[in-house]
Design a protein around this motif. Sequence first.
Motif, PDB file in Angstrom:
ATOM      1  N   SER A 210       0.818  -1.214   0.000  1.00 17.40           N
ATOM      2  CA  SER A 210       0.000   0.000   0.000  1.00 17.40           C
ATOM      3  C   SER A 210       0.851   1.262   0.000  1.00 17.40           C
ATOM      4  N   PHE A 211       1.968   1.223   0.738  1.00 15.36           N
ATOM      5  CA  PHE A 211       2.754   2.441   0.927  1.00 15.36           C
ATOM      6  C   PHE A 211       4.119   2.402   0.238  1.00 15.36           C
ATOM      7  N   MET A 212       4.632   1.227  -0.051  1.00 17.00           N
ATOM      8  CA  MET A 212       5.908   1.097  -0.755  1.00 17.00           C
ATOM      9  C   MET A 212       5.786   0.003  -1.829  1.00 17.00           C
ATOM     10  N   PRO A 213       4.965   0.258  -2.848  1.00 18.86           N
ATOM     11  CA  PRO A 213       4.734  -0.774  -3.860  1.00 18.86           C
ATOM     12  C   PRO A 213       6.009  -1.117  -4.626  1.00 18.86           C
ATOM     13  N   LEU A 214       6.091  -2.363  -5.042  1.00 23.36           N
ATOM     14  CA  LEU A 214       7.223  -2.818  -5.843  1.00 23.36           C
ATOM     15  C   LEU A 214       7.145  -2.209  -7.244  1.00 23.36           C
ATOM     16  N   PRO A 215       8.280  -2.055  -7.904  1.00 21.20           N
ATOM     17  CA  PRO A 215       8.240  -1.659  -9.318  1.00 21.20           C
ATOM     18  C   PRO A 215       7.397  -2.646 -10.108  1.00 21.20           C
ATOM     19  N   ASP A 216       6.751  -2.166 -11.153  1.00 21.95           N
ATOM     20  CA  ASP A 216       5.804  -2.984 -11.908  1.00 21.95           C
ATOM     21  C   ASP A 216       6.421  -4.290 -12.397  1.00 21.95           C
ATOM     22  N   ALA A 217       7.628  -4.207 -12.919  1.00 23.94           N
ATOM     23  CA  ALA A 217       8.272  -5.401 -13.460  1.00 23.94           C
ATOM     24  C   ALA A 217       8.512  -6.438 -12.361  1.00 23.94           C
ATOM     25  N   LEU A 218       8.977  -5.966 -11.194  1.00 26.13           N
ATOM     26  CA  LEU A 218       9.235  -6.879 -10.075  1.00 26.13           C
ATOM     27  C   LEU A 218       7.936  -7.424  -9.516  1.00 26.13           C
ATOM     28  N   ASN A 219       6.916  -6.571  -9.435  1.00 20.82           N
ATOM     29  CA  ASN A 219       5.621  -7.005  -8.929  1.00 20.82           C
ATOM     30  C   ASN A 219       5.047  -8.117  -9.803  1.00 20.82           C
ATOM     31  N   LYS A 220       5.225  -8.000 -11.101  1.00 24.12           N
ATOM     32  CA  LYS A 220       4.723  -9.024 -12.021  1.00 24.12           C
ATOM     33  C   LYS A 220       5.415 -10.354 -11.777  1.00 24.12           C
ATOM     34  N   ILE A 221       6.726 -10.304 -11.526  1.00 17.05           N
ATOM     35  CA  ILE A 221       7.488 -11.530 -11.249  1.00 17.05           C
ATOM     36  C   ILE A 221       7.018 -12.167  -9.943  1.00 17.05           C
ATOM     37  N   VAL A 222       6.821 -11.329  -8.918  1.00 15.44           N
ATOM     38  CA  VAL A 222       6.379 -11.834  -7.614  1.00 15.44           C
ATOM     39  C   VAL A 222       5.007 -12.500  -7.731  1.00 15.44           C
ATOM     40  N   LEU A 223       4.098 -11.875  -8.467  1.00 17.65           N
ATOM     41  CA  LEU A 223       2.759 -12.441  -8.618  1.00 17.65           C
ATOM     42  C   LEU A 223       2.792 -13.749  -9.401  1.00 17.65           C
ATOM     43  N   GLN A 224       3.690 -13.837 -10.396  1.00 13.37           N
ATOM     44  CA  GLN A 224       3.845 -15.095 -11.129  1.00 13.37           C
ATOM     45  C   GLN A 224       4.357 -16.188 -10.197  1.00 13.37           C
ATOM     46  N   ALA A 225       5.345 -15.827  -9.365  1.00 12.23           N
ATOM     47  CA  ALA A 225       5.884 -16.789  -8.411  1.00 12.23           C
ATOM     48  C   ALA A 225       4.812 -17.209  -7.406  1.00 12.23           C
ATOM     49  N   ASP A 226       3.986 -16.248  -6.979  1.00  8.72           N
ATOM     50  CA  ASP A 226       2.915 -16.544  -6.035  1.00  8.72           C
ATOM     51  C   ASP A 226       1.913 -17.525  -6.635  1.00  8.72           C
ATOM     52  N   THR A 227       1.503 -17.260  -7.870  1.00  9.32           N
ATOM     53  CA  THR A 227       0.558 -18.157  -8.545  1.00  9.32           C
ATOM     54  C   THR A 227       1.142 -19.558  -8.670  1.00  9.32           C
ATOM     55  N   PHE A 228       2.457 -19.629  -8.960  1.00  5.87           N
ATOM     56  CA  PHE A 228       3.103 -20.927  -9.127  1.00  5.87           C
ATOM     57  C   PHE A 228       3.137 -21.695  -7.802  1.00  5.87           C
ATOM     58  N   MET A 229       3.449 -21.002  -6.709  1.00  9.16           N
ATOM     59  CA  MET A 229       3.472 -21.669  -5.402  1.00  9.16           C
ATOM     60  C   MET A 229       2.085 -22.142  -4.988  1.00  9.16           C
ATOM     61  N   LEU A 230       1.075 -21.305  -5.218  1.00 11.26           N
ATOM     62  CA  LEU A 230      -0.288 -21.718  -4.884  1.00 11.26           C
ATOM     63  C   LEU A 230      -0.729 -22.881  -5.766  1.00 11.26           C
ATOM     64  N   ALA A 231      -0.326 -22.866  -7.035  1.00 10.51           N
ATOM     65  CA  ALA A 231      -0.647 -23.973  -7.931  1.00 10.51           C
ATOM     66  C   ALA A 231       0.039 -25.257  -7.471  1.00 10.51           C
ATOM     67  N   MET A 232       1.280 -25.148  -6.990  1.00 14.89           N
ATOM     68  CA  MET A 232       1.967 -26.323  -6.441  1.00 14.89           C
ATOM     69  C   MET A 232       1.231 -26.869  -5.223  1.00 14.89           C
ATOM     70  N   ALA A 233       0.746 -25.968  -4.374  1.00 16.60           N
ATOM     71  CA  ALA A 233      -0.001 -26.396  -3.193  1.00 16.60           C
ATOM     72  C   ALA A 233      -1.295 -27.095  -3.596  1.00 16.60           C
ATOM     73  N   MET A 234      -1.981 -26.532  -4.592  1.00 16.89           N
ATOM     74  CA  MET A 234      -3.209 -27.152  -5.090  1.00 16.89           C
ATOM     75  C   MET A 234      -2.910 -28.523  -5.692  1.00 16.89           C
ATOM     76  N   ALA A 235      -1.837 -28.600  -6.483  1.00 14.96           N
ATOM     77  CA  ALA A 235      -1.456 -29.876  -7.090  1.00 14.96           C
ATOM     78  C   ALA A 235      -1.170 -30.919  -6.017  1.00 14.96           C
ATOM     79  N   ALA A 236      -0.445 -30.510  -4.971  1.00 17.96           N
ATOM     80  CA  ALA A 236      -0.118 -31.427  -3.880  1.00 17.96           C
ATOM     81  C   ALA A 236      -1.383 -31.890  -3.157  1.00 17.96           C
ATOM     82  N   LEU A 237      -2.328 -30.982  -2.976  1.00 15.72           N
ATOM     83  CA  LEU A 237      -3.595 -31.351  -2.350  1.00 15.72           C
ATOM     84  C   LEU A 237      -4.306 -32.410  -3.186  1.00 15.72           C
ATOM     85  N   GLY A 238      -4.357 -32.179  -4.497  1.00 15.98           N
ATOM     86  CA  GLY A 238      -5.001 -33.141  -5.385  1.00 15.98           C
ATOM     87  C   GLY A 238      -4.310 -34.491  -5.369  1.00 15.98           C
TER      88      GLY A 238
END
Length: 346
Positions: free
Chosen positions: A276-304
């Motif tokens: 909210s107060f110190m947002p990441l640069p757009d390029a870095l934020n995009k990488i972080v969100l991709q990594a986040d989606t990948f980790m959550l997808a791994m967790a979902m895959a493991a659950l399945g």
Amino acid sequence: MRTASHPQTLHPALAGLALSGAVAWAAMSLGDILWLQSHGFSALTVAIVLGILLGNTLYPRLAPSCGEGVKFSKQMLLRAGIILYGFRLTFQDIAHVGVTGVVIDAAMLLSTFGLAWLVGVKLLKLERDAALLIGAGSSICGAAAVMATEPVLRARAEQVTVAISTVVIFGSLAIFLYPLLYTLQTEPAWGVRLPDFGIYIGSTVHEVAQVLAAARSIDQHTADVAVITKMVRVMMLAPFLLMLSMKAGPSVAGERGKLSVPWFAFAFIGVVVLNSFMPLPDALNKIVLQADTFMLAMAMAALGLTTHLSAIRNAGIKPLLLGAILFGWLVVGGALVNGALGRLLG
């Protein structure tokens, strides 16, 4: 001898991580297909489906060598993914929907979760953890909320999968139902016109992807308002988990009787503050969100991978019935709440 045995102790974790990662990569690739996106199926949903398919065919033979890494994906990577999810949210989002949107979100969260406990536990006699997981998925943010609630309740894998199944089924129905409701509300026979249909969608539809799919079928303004409203609702996940850890009672107790405090919820709030107060640069934020989606997808895959369809069948019709009742409340009760609070506060 110690040097030789060390790789053997690491091998199960590495093999399981590789398997979860491969399923997650496949799910993210499939999640880019426009047809799936237009029908509200995110990479996370695809990941659990692929995981279940493998979990009930090939995985039982791989489990001895992959179990450690799959368990790590289901537990630690899930928590890391929830923390990084905070980079999708800011307190500025609240300003975009105003007090009305926040109050409606809170009202729908509390009423839906309360209804899940009342109907699921008291009337349908479901196991409390199963009912609360379905309530969390219906009231907050779908599969992500179910997965985030699981460590607090220490629920079984099949209970988590059943809860996510209700999110997929009824959230998918919502994609087609809400545009129809929007059309009907303009007809005199319908007799109800909501102050802001975007807030209605964002405060009542299960998944972020499903919110976007339903709202885009109406117009871009509705989609923008719906997504912001939904993200404010997602932001309520952290206080919800803290409240649940303190109030849910013995089922969330640790092995020695202590409450299982969701430490990752505090980290989640910290990330939202940072974003909210110190947002990441757009390029870095995009990488972080991709990594986040990948980790959550791994967790979902493991659950399945660790879910047995026989356990889901044994759960019976009651979880589906609870999901249907909550969906009915979200649609009908949500319209009433949006209409009343929207006019009172708007």
